[in-house]
Structures are given as structure tokens and as C-alpha cells.
Scaffold this motif. Sequence first.
Motif, PDB file in Angstrom:
ATOM      1  N   GLY A 173       4.695   4.783  13.902  1.00  0.00           N
ATOM      2  CA  GLY A 173       3.921   4.393  12.738  1.00  0.00           C
ATOM      3  C   GLY A 173       4.439   3.134  12.071  1.00  0.00           C
ATOM      4  N   CYS A 174       3.997   2.941  10.831  1.00  0.00           N
ATOM      5  CA  CYS A 174       4.301   1.719  10.080  1.00  0.00           C
ATOM      6  C   CYS A 174       4.675   2.089   8.650  1.00  0.00           C
ATOM      7  CB  CYS A 174       3.086   0.794  10.046  1.00  0.00           C
ATOM      8  SG  CYS A 174       2.435   0.367  11.662  1.00  0.00           S
ATOM      9  N   THR A 175       5.820   1.637   8.214  1.00  0.00           N
ATOM     10  CA  THR A 175       6.167   1.848   6.814  1.00  0.00           C
ATOM     11  C   THR A 175       5.241   1.018   5.927  1.00  0.00           C
ATOM     12  OG1 THR A 175       7.924   1.705   5.160  1.00  0.00           O
ATOM     13  CG2 THR A 175       7.912   0.016   6.841  1.00  0.00           C
ATOM     14  N   ASP A 176       4.984   1.515   4.735  1.00  0.00           N
ATOM     15  CA  ASP A 176       4.090   0.791   3.823  1.00  0.00           C
ATOM     16  C   ASP A 176       4.716   0.627   2.440  1.00  0.00           C
ATOM     17  OD1 ASP A 176       3.921   3.432   3.027  1.00  0.00           O
ATOM     18  OD2 ASP A 176       1.740   3.473   2.860  1.00  0.00           O
ATOM     19  N   ALA A 177       6.044   0.444   2.400  1.00  0.00           N
ATOM     20  CA  ALA A 177       6.764   0.122   1.160  1.00  0.00           C
ATOM     21  C   ALA A 177       6.451   1.107   0.043  1.00  0.00           C
ATOM     22  CB  ALA A 177       6.447  -1.308   0.710  1.00  0.00           C
ATOM     23  N   LEU A 274       9.067  -7.544   2.377  1.00  0.00           N
ATOM     24  CA  LEU A 274      10.129  -6.541   2.392  1.00  0.00           C
ATOM     25  C   LEU A 274      10.070  -5.708   3.665  1.00  0.00           C
ATOM     26  CD1 LEU A 274      12.403  -4.979   0.928  1.00  0.00           C
ATOM     27  CD2 LEU A 274      10.615  -3.589  -0.121  1.00  0.00           C
ATOM     28  N   ILE A 275       8.876  -5.305   4.039  1.00  0.00           N
ATOM     29  CA  ILE A 275       8.697  -4.474   5.227  1.00  0.00           C
ATOM     30  C   ILE A 275       9.225  -5.164   6.474  1.00  0.00           C
ATOM     31  CG2 ILE A 275       6.905  -3.617   6.808  1.00  0.00           C
ATOM     32  CD1 ILE A 275       5.325  -2.773   4.319  1.00  0.00           C
ATOM     33  N   ARG A 276       9.008  -6.466   6.567  1.00  0.00           N
ATOM     34  CA  ARG A 276       9.404  -7.170   7.783  1.00  0.00           C
ATOM     35  C   ARG A 276      10.915  -7.138   8.013  1.00  0.00           C
ATOM     36  NH1 ARG A 276       5.984 -10.441  10.407  1.00  0.00           N
ATOM     37  NH2 ARG A 276       7.553 -10.109  12.027  1.00  0.00           N
ATOM     38  N   CYS A 287       1.820  -3.451  13.399  1.00  0.00           N
ATOM     39  CA  CYS A 287       1.643  -2.959  12.033  1.00  0.00           C
ATOM     40  C   CYS A 287       0.915  -3.958  11.132  1.00  0.00           C
ATOM     41  CB  CYS A 287       3.003  -2.608  11.434  1.00  0.00           C
ATOM     42  SG  CYS A 287       3.769  -1.142  12.190  1.00  0.00           S
ATOM     43  N   SER A 288       0.230  -4.914  11.748  1.00  0.00           N
ATOM     44  CA  SER A 288      -0.414  -5.960  10.946  1.00  0.00           C
ATOM     45  C   SER A 288      -1.477  -5.386  10.019  1.00  0.00           C
ATOM     46  CB  SER A 288      -1.027  -7.032  11.851  1.00  0.00           C
ATOM     47  OG  SER A 288      -2.006  -6.462  12.707  1.00  0.00           O
ATOM     48  N   ALA A 289      -2.173  -4.337  10.457  1.00  0.00           N
ATOM     49  CA  ALA A 289      -3.208  -3.758   9.608  1.00  0.00           C
ATOM     50  C   ALA A 289      -2.630  -3.153   8.339  1.00  0.00           C
ATOM     51  CB  ALA A 289      -3.996  -2.705  10.384  1.00  0.00           C
ATOM     52  N   VAL A 290      -1.401  -2.619   8.441  1.00  0.00           N
ATOM     53  CA  VAL A 290      -0.729  -2.070   7.263  1.00  0.00           C
ATOM     54  C   VAL A 290      -0.111  -3.188   6.431  1.00  0.00           C
ATOM     55  CG1 VAL A 290       1.194  -0.628   6.483  1.00  0.00           C
ATOM     56  CG2 VAL A 290      -0.296   0.168   8.318  1.00  0.00           C
ATOM     57  N   ASN A 291       0.483  -4.164   7.106  1.00  0.00           N
ATOM     58  CA  ASN A 291       1.193  -5.218   6.386  1.00  0.00           C
ATOM     59  C   ASN A 291       0.268  -6.178   5.650  1.00  0.00           C
ATOM     60  OD1 ASN A 291       3.523  -4.156   7.410  1.00  0.00           O
ATOM     61  ND2 ASN A 291       3.926  -5.805   8.865  1.00  0.00           N
ATOM     62  N   ARG A 292      -0.906  -6.441   6.233  1.00  0.00           N
ATOM     63  CA  ARG A 292      -1.763  -7.503   5.694  1.00  0.00           C
ATOM     64  C   ARG A 292      -2.115  -7.304   4.225  1.00  0.00           C
ATOM     65  NH1 ARG A 292      -5.504  -6.986   9.069  1.00  0.00           N
ATOM     66  NH2 ARG A 292      -4.510  -8.242  10.674  1.00  0.00           N
ATOM     67  N   PRO A 293      -2.619  -6.148   3.835  1.00  0.00           N
ATOM     68  CA  PRO A 293      -2.983  -6.004   2.415  1.00  0.00           C
ATOM     69  C   PRO A 293      -1.782  -6.000   1.479  1.00  0.00           C
ATOM     70  CG  PRO A 293      -3.254  -3.917   3.573  1.00  0.00           C
ATOM     71  CD  PRO A 293      -3.008  -4.953   4.611  1.00  0.00           C
ATOM     72  N   LEU A 294      -0.584  -5.782   2.022  1.00  0.00           N
ATOM     73  CA  LEU A 294       0.616  -5.787   1.186  1.00  0.00           C
ATOM     74  C   LEU A 294       1.177  -7.189   0.998  1.00  0.00           C
ATOM     75  CD1 LEU A 294       2.409  -2.637   2.636  1.00  0.00           C
ATOM     76  CD2 LEU A 294       0.841  -2.796   0.703  1.00  0.00           C
ATOM     77  N   GLY A 295       0.529  -8.180   1.612  1.00  0.00           N
ATOM     78  CA  GLY A 295       0.977  -9.564   1.448  1.00  0.00           C
ATOM     79  C   GLY A 295      -0.124 -10.495   1.022  1.00  0.00           C
TER      80      GLY A 295
END
Length: 647
Positions: A173-177, A274-276, A287-295
Motif C-alpha cells: 500500500g501507500c502511506t498517506d501522512a 514528507l511521504i517521499r 503511489c502517485s494517486a495517493v501522493n498527488r492530492p497531498l502535494g
Amino acid sequence: MASPRQRRPRKPLATIALLAVAILLTGCSSPSGSAGPGDPDPVAAASATKGSATKGSAGRSGESTPVYSYAKAVRETVWVDTGLDSDGDGTKDRVAVDIVRPREPADQGRKIPVIMEASPYYSCCGRGNEQQKKTYDADGRPTGFPLFYDNYFVPRGYAFVAVDLPGTGRSDGCTDAGGPVDIQSTKTVVDWLNGRAHAYTTHTGTTPAQATWTDGATGMIGKSWDGSIANGVAATGVQGLKTIVPISSISTWYDAYFSQGALLAGSAPTPAALIRTVETDATGVRCSAVNRPLGDAAAKSGDWSPMWAERDYLAHADKVRASVFIAHGLNDLTVRTKEFGAWWDALAKNGVARKIWLSQTGHVDPFDYRRTAWVDTLHQWFDHALLGYDNGIDRAPMADIERTPDHWTTDAVWPPKSTATTTLDPGRGTEAGVGTLGTDPGDGTGTFTDDPEVSEADWAAHVDEPTKAKSGFVTGTLAKPVRVSGAARVTVTATATTTSANLTAILVDLGPATVRDYRSENLGISTLTTKNCWGANTAQDSACYQKTVADTTHVTSTVLSRGWAALGTADSATKVRPLTPGKPYELTLTLGSTDHVVPAGHRLALVVAGSGKGLLYHGAERPTITLDLAHTSLRLPVVGQPNWPAT
């Protein structure tokens, strides 16, 4: 804040990637307040036992003692099915759960409680002052667990469970901070410990793993991001979570990045950045789908958004069933003190059993500034919450507060019951930028120009001087000490010359003092080469840690509380709006919670300024801001009834 490393954010204070020195664990000094190196002697330990380390003795006074073999403990990994597919690969995520537990209770048919830490740092960055990581043998079996929790508590009849957050370590999975993925995945581990979720003996296998060895009573602990996860899981109200110990932790992630619309320095610019630093997906593609809205823009604007609402544990404080033991540094500029203060108040409103330690340090674990007392208190706390011992910890003073380096006081209730709000008004002085602070109504104006190259230390050191970068307001000399306890509020009526402007308000104790040097690389501690030991050892997992001492400095002014805001939030707390130059705006800044005694013979100062070096990110504009002092005030939580000197 939720830093990938756990110490040394000194280049500058604004930097989240805390630097660290890698230190090899080689041997121990004579143990201090510990079981010492090697396995405990079960016979000797049993003879000193006041209460058995089993749930069956709940309600009896005493303490758990090291009667079980750490060397023979069961060390295993299970993979818990979270029910989520955060990386969108068509397969439900499984998180890696590494477990170390005493073998004897299960062999005897007895169940034990769990101390759990969920972290993104176990493989990328390390945990604690010595940056420890998990280690495994050739078969992937866990052999080394960071920190002392396993060494100390496993021989005393607890299991220690270390969870890799999604997308980190060995987890899918992908962490989402701190978002829904992190919280739901960790909650599911608590559910599994209580028989309500599924786990497997291998990462992709189908053989079930059942937690038949535990009674499900779980306590979570962690610092920074780890402790923030504990807050978030507690806010789900999950059954079986009996207590949490959040250390320097977040209660609402918006406040880790913004303060009333102003972008805070000291953190990664966005949760995605932070996630990166922690995720195992090195390319960022999976995990780009999770990371994108967080940046994206919503993470950078300062506006409240659904992204922040998902990470707001305060909104669900009414669901918390677990007791809460908070530890926080009053000079923590990584996870700022507003975080613990708002959480504490929300828990109090909902009648949650709680305890708090407040130190003079920055972003530092209590194990590294008050080690012996911390281990002893944590031991009592878990014994009471998880084993049910009537050891008096619930009747002990609620708060421990560090007044000067290594000198602590206690309060039965915090803030003290006699705390009340005092209103002080700033007044125009005889020189520009140097005003008065007292009980008389304010008048005139104060003017300053935002200079992001001037620090809060400069403002405080020159509060009595007519400098252009701040407006300072000072009481007369105090005849008696004044104790400030809680969160102050500063209401300003301000006019800016530009379409955007940031404001900073700080409270300053003016007078000589020796304090922990929280601005130093080590945030108020110095690490020694000698060690002491806290539990049992194996060749792969030492219980011995480098000692620390207070890193002190002599000062003539001490910043005791800070607050920040974008003036553009005056009309809407959830949105930063452009300013009309020349138009006055009324805004209230909430300062971070504190507890500080201003001694007799000192003075108290309020400084209002702009962005400040290392405190806020800032744009190109350099506004000049004028304060209407007749409509500017400080509301100060003060213990007792101080006699303010005439101004």
C-alpha cells in the motif's frame, strides 16, 4: 513535526529532515535503574514480585517484574489484511506486523497485553536518538527492535508489536501522512489483536495467523508521526485500545503545516514531500494517486480543505476511549505546542483520563531528557492501563513540568484550577516600536515592516529598542512571579500596505536565566559516549543506550509562547483572502500552549511582527503593518491573581 528523523533539526530550525549521527551499539556501562544486560533471573525476579505480570491479577497493587526470558521470546511477523487497496493494484493491502512476546505465558495458557508502535521510520530513517532500525535474520524473522520497549517490557509479561505503516518497510500500500489509510490500517491491527480482523503467516500466503496469545488490551506509543498515528487510532474509538502515549505528536495535520493560513517553516512543504522520505516506492509511480492530492494546490494554499479534515483527530476526540499520556517539548518547533494544547483541551472536555509531561526541550523523547523517571512512570502507566494494577498512577499529579534544566514541578490538575484569563493592553511608548503592556487601555499605533531575515531571538533581544521589524510592548518589573499556563490569545486590528501579510506574536520573559539550548543541533540535550541499560539483551538487540545530559545556555530573554496567522484569514478562518491595502482587519491569533513562570524582577513582553526568520515561509511582498493599539489586546491565562505593575 512528523520528521523522518528524530533529532537535530538545526540547519535551520525550519528544516524537517533532522540530521543524525549513526552510532553502533557496543556494550553497556553498569545499568542504572534497569534489569541490566542479559536475561533476568526468573527466581530472583519472582521473589521481588508484588503482583503477577498477568491479566488475571488485575486490580491488585504492585508492578510487573522481569520474570520471563527475553532470549527465548517468540519473534515473528504476521501480515494483517487492512481491507484497503491504497495502491490500486487489485489486491488488498497487507501491513507487516513484527512481534516479540514472552514464550512462557502462551505455553501456560495465559494471555498478555500489547504495547504497539506504528511507524514509517523503521526501515528508512531509524527510531530514537541513535537512529535504530529493525533487523531480520536470513529467513526474514525479526531479530532487532528499535528503542527499549521490547527489552524492558517483554520480560515483564507484555508483547511488543512494531507495525510498518502502509507503503513503508515491508508493508503493502501507500502511506498517506496520517490520513485514512494510515489510521484504518493501524486500527485493523488493533482489531486483529482483538479477534476482529484477518492476518496471515506470510506476505502473500493463505495460512491464517491468529492472536490467541493476547487478551487484546493494547497500548500505543510513539513520537512525532508515530504518536500522531496513536492519536488518530484513538479517535476512531476502536475497542481494545486502552491507552496511548503520544510524544511530540500531531492532533490535526493542518496545524503541522499552517497556523491560521500562514505556512509554517520547519516542515516538508507538503504532506506529499514528507511521504517521499519514508515510502519504499522509490519512483513515486506506484503511489502517485495517493501522493498527488497531498502535494497539489490545496496542500499549499493555507485554506482548510477535505484533505485536512481527514487528518483532523480533534474533530473526533469525543470517540476517544483510551487514556492518554502526553509528552511534549515547550520549545518544539517541529511539532508546535498548539498541537498538544488543542488535543489536551478536547480530551478534557470529553472526560478522558490523561497525564502530561512538558519539558524545556525541542523535539526530543523523554527517554533522552529524563530517562530514569520516564521509564519508571511509563512502566506504572502501562501496568495500570493494560494489566489493571492499582499502583496509584491514576491518582498521581497530572502534570510534570520542567522549570529549569532538570528541575521539575508537579500539578495535581493541569492547567491549575486557579488559572484565569487576564487581559493586558499594549500602549504607545515614547519611541517607535517600544510600547507598554498593562491593564490600562491602549492607545496610539504601532508600526513595523515585515523582515523575514530577523529572527524571534532578535526581536526578543531588542524588544526595548526602536527597531523597524517589530512592535514590542513591555510590562514594568514584576514584584511577584507570574505563572502563564495554557494558550494565550492576541487580538489585533491591523492595516497592511500589500495584498497579503503574515503576523507573528510571541510572549517573552525578559530577564536572566539558564535554559536548555533548544536552538542547538541536539535541541536541548547532549549525547554522551557512556551507556546505561533498560531491560534484557540479545546479541542482535541491545538494551543499552547512550546517556544524555542537558545542553544549557545562559540567556537574557526567553520566548515562552508563539503564534502565527495570515492576516487574510480575518474574514474567514478556513480561507486566506487577498487584503485590501489600507483597510483595517481584526484578527485573533491563538498562541501555542505553554507553562512558564516569569520570576519576580523580570518583565513580560508581547512582540508583534511579520514572518520572522525560520518561522514562516513568505512571499516576495514586504508589507508595512500598522496596529491600532486601542483595538489590540492580549488575553493571558494566568495562575492566581497577579498584581501587574504600573506602566
